[in-house]
Write a protein that holds these residues in place. Structure first.
Motif, PDB file in Angstrom:
ATOM      1  N   LEU A  60       0.314  14.081   1.997  1.00  0.00           N
ATOM      2  CA  LEU A  60      -0.974  13.489   1.623  1.00  0.00           C
ATOM      3  C   LEU A  60      -0.958  13.030   0.169  1.00  0.00           C
ATOM      4  O   LEU A  60      -1.458  11.944  -0.155  1.00  0.00           O
ATOM      5  CB  LEU A  60      -2.093  14.500   1.843  1.00  0.00           C
ATOM      6  N   ARG A  61      -0.392  13.839  -0.696  1.00  0.00           N
ATOM      7  CA  ARG A  61      -0.344  13.464  -2.111  1.00  0.00           C
ATOM      8  C   ARG A  61       0.470  12.188  -2.309  1.00  0.00           C
ATOM      9  O   ARG A  61       0.105  11.341  -3.126  1.00  0.00           O
ATOM     10  CB  ARG A  61       0.244  14.617  -2.931  1.00  0.00           C
ATOM     11  N   SER A  62       1.546  12.067  -1.563  1.00  0.00           N
ATOM     12  CA  SER A  62       2.393  10.881  -1.730  1.00  0.00           C
ATOM     13  C   SER A  62       1.717   9.617  -1.206  1.00  0.00           C
ATOM     14  O   SER A  62       2.052   8.510  -1.642  1.00  0.00           O
ATOM     15  CB  SER A  62       3.729  11.095  -1.020  1.00  0.00           C
ATOM     16  N   GLN A  63       0.798   9.762  -0.284  1.00  0.00           N
ATOM     17  CA  GLN A  63       0.155   8.601   0.337  1.00  0.00           C
ATOM     18  C   GLN A  63      -1.325   8.473  -0.020  1.00  0.00           C
ATOM     19  O   GLN A  63      -2.026   7.624   0.537  1.00  0.00           O
ATOM     20  CB  GLN A  63       0.288   8.696   1.868  1.00  0.00           C
ATOM     21  N   ALA A  64      -1.811   9.290  -0.940  1.00  0.00           N
ATOM     22  CA  ALA A  64      -3.249   9.351  -1.221  1.00  0.00           C
ATOM     23  C   ALA A  64      -3.825   8.000  -1.623  1.00  0.00           C
ATOM     24  O   ALA A  64      -4.940   7.645  -1.229  1.00  0.00           O
ATOM     25  CB  ALA A  64      -3.517  10.391  -2.305  1.00  0.00           C
ATOM     26  N   ARG A  65      -3.088   7.221  -2.399  1.00  0.00           N
ATOM     27  CA  ARG A  65      -3.642   5.941  -2.872  1.00  0.00           C
ATOM     28  C   ARG A  65      -3.871   4.969  -1.721  1.00  0.00           C
ATOM     29  O   ARG A  65      -4.688   4.046  -1.836  1.00  0.00           O
ATOM     30  CB  ARG A  65      -2.717   5.321  -3.913  1.00  0.00           C
TER      31      ARG A  65
END
Length: 490
Positions: free
Chosen positions: A8-13
């Motif tokens: 999720l952090r890697s794809q949050a944007r």
């Protein structure tokens, strides 16, 4: 679940714009008095818990809520009833005196916790308007749908994933129906009114709940106090309502009086219609919560309230040491004899928090360890009109009788967590949040519905959603695992 959070952090944007936009469109917002709305931010990083732990916390909340109802009743029929009644506003007091004996069935309560070392510690019991069932569902549903689609989870299976995660709106609906059936010999209501103010701060959440009730099969409408009338029925716009869900603070009726509604709220569970969340201010007042803690040291209190072994064990396992804040001897947090409570709290600020016994929104909550900081100084200034040291504040609050005075509680040390906040414009903001966990429950029903919880985050240790912060989606570990598998397969 760290692998899921990392994904999720890697794809949050990529997911943040849709998360923020759709959650706001669905009603994750605060409504201002002029009718305009302000988004409540949602995080791209959820709280992930096993379904069994979510159930355990709701079961714990059910026992705490039942114990609190009993404790309030014991105090109101005892010699010191005035200490509790005197905390209430004039109309709250009138309604409490008329209804407390009958207010044994509460369709919904909410217990707010801080979690420390994996243990949920109960900070208070909400019984007047235990809101956020809609907010929690909006956050979870939006998260599952947006992340599911981005992670290429099969579209046709998203509904099953949502069902697997659970719904507080559905639990509320079932609690209301079960309560109605208990009052009406097994019958079901034909019509449901959600009673609230115009432009209530949470009106968007109530619209969401109303829509869900309709999906579940109810003929449900939002109804405002000025629309209600009827000599022997609850009628609005010519339509009779069998069941009423109240989202209306009694103090708001004092600001804009409605004699018809005031009279209606004075009969529990209702004659003109059934309503199962009476304005049980006496249950929510923190003096009652303090007595639960005190009952562990004073068996006579537990006996007077007829607390069961399970209820006492729930208090022992989850209620931090809490006492009415007043001079004199008591038993301290470690079981030691304390000669003067006010002196102890003044001398050890890092250990305690002061809370007005009856107030909303965390406005009169003072953390000893924050003394000297800007937020502390601002809160004291607003409350008392002048800055004070912690010792001076202790002396002042111990003598302040408004709202039932103050309680003192041992601080629960729940460290901040790192989350990704989706701002209204869709950007991602790394944020250090204090996160609380609120678990829903019911009192007096034959069975508990499948309640879940809601998580709020705030940069302040005094967490209040209307005053800022955001909602963190609460996701079961099974749902998170399925989403992660879809992402890894993609």
């Amino acid at each position: 679940m760290q692998e899921f959070i990392d994904a999720l952090r890697s794809q949050a944007r990529h997911i943040a714009p849709d998360l923020a936009r759709i959650a706001y469109q669905r009603g994750l917002a605060v409504t201002r008095p002029d009718g305009t709305t302000h988004p409540i931010p949602i995080t791209a990083t959820p709280v992930v818990l096993d379904a069994a732990e979510i159930r355990r916390r709701s079961e714990l909340s059910a026992r705490l809520s039942s114990a609190t109802v009993k404790m309030a009743q014991a105090q109101l029929q005892g010699a010191d009833a005035e200490s509790l009644l005197g905390a209430l506003s004039p109309l709250e007091r009138v309604l409490a005196e008329r209804t407390w004996r009958q207010s044994t069935r509460l369709a919904t309560t909410r217990v707010d916790y801080f979690v420390a070392g994996g243990t949920p510690w109960a900070l208070e019991v909400n019984a007047t308007i235990p809101a956020m069932q809609g907010y929690s569902d909006i956050a979870a549903r939006t998260f599952i749908e947006v992340v599911g689609r981005y992670f290429r989870y099969p579209e046709k299976s998203l509904h099953a994933l949502l069902s697997l995660n659970g719904s507080n709106a559905l639990a509320l609906y079932r609690a209301l129906l079960d309560g109605y059936a208990a009052e009406r010999n097994g019958r079901m209501p034909d019509t449901v009114a959600l009673l609230c103010r115009r432009n209530d701060a949470q009106i968007t959440e109530l619209r969401w709940l109303c829509e869900r009730f309709r999906e579940f099969g109810a003929d449900a409408d939002l109804v405002h106090p000025d629309e209600v009338s009827g000599d022997d029925a609850f009628v609005a716009h010519g339509k009779k309502y069998d069941l009423v869900y109240r989202h209306l603070f009694v103090r708001r009726l004092e600001e804009s009086p409605s004699p018809w509604v005031e009279d209606f709220l004075g009969t529990v569970p209702g004659k003109k219609a059934v309503f199962l969340n009476p304005p049980a201010s006496q249950v929510e007042v923190k003096l009652t919560f303090a007595r639960l803690s005190q009952a562990l040291a004073e068996p006579a209190l537990a006996e007077a309230a007829r607390l069961t072994g399970d209820e006492l064990e729930a208090v022992r396992a989850s209620v931090p040491w809490t006492r009415t804040f007043q001079p004199g001897p008591t038993q301290g947090p470690d079981g030691e004899r304390v000669e003067d409570l006010v002196a102890l709290v003044a001398a050890t600020p890092a250990r305690f928090v002061l809370k007005r016994a009856w107030d909303y929104g965390g406005r009169a909550v003072f953390l000893g360890r924050s003394a000297g900081t800007v937020p502390y100084t601002e809160r004291v200034q607003v409350a008392y009109g002048a800055p004070m040291t912690w010792a001076e504040l202790c002396a002042r609050t111990a003598a302040d009788t408004a709202g039932g005075g103050f309680v003192v509680q041992e601080v629960v040390d729940s460290p901040p967590e790192e989350h990704l906040l989706c701002e209204p414009n869709g950007t991602v903001l790394p944020t250090s949040f204090f996160v609380d966990y609120s678990a829903y429950a019911s009192v007096g029903l034959a069975r508990q519905p499948a309640w879940g919880g809601v998580c709020r985050g705030s940069m302040s240790e005094i967490v209040n959603i209307v005053g800022g912060g955001g909602v963190l989606p609460l996701i079961t570990s099974e749902v998170a695992s399925k989403l992660l598998m879809a992402w890894k397969a993609f």
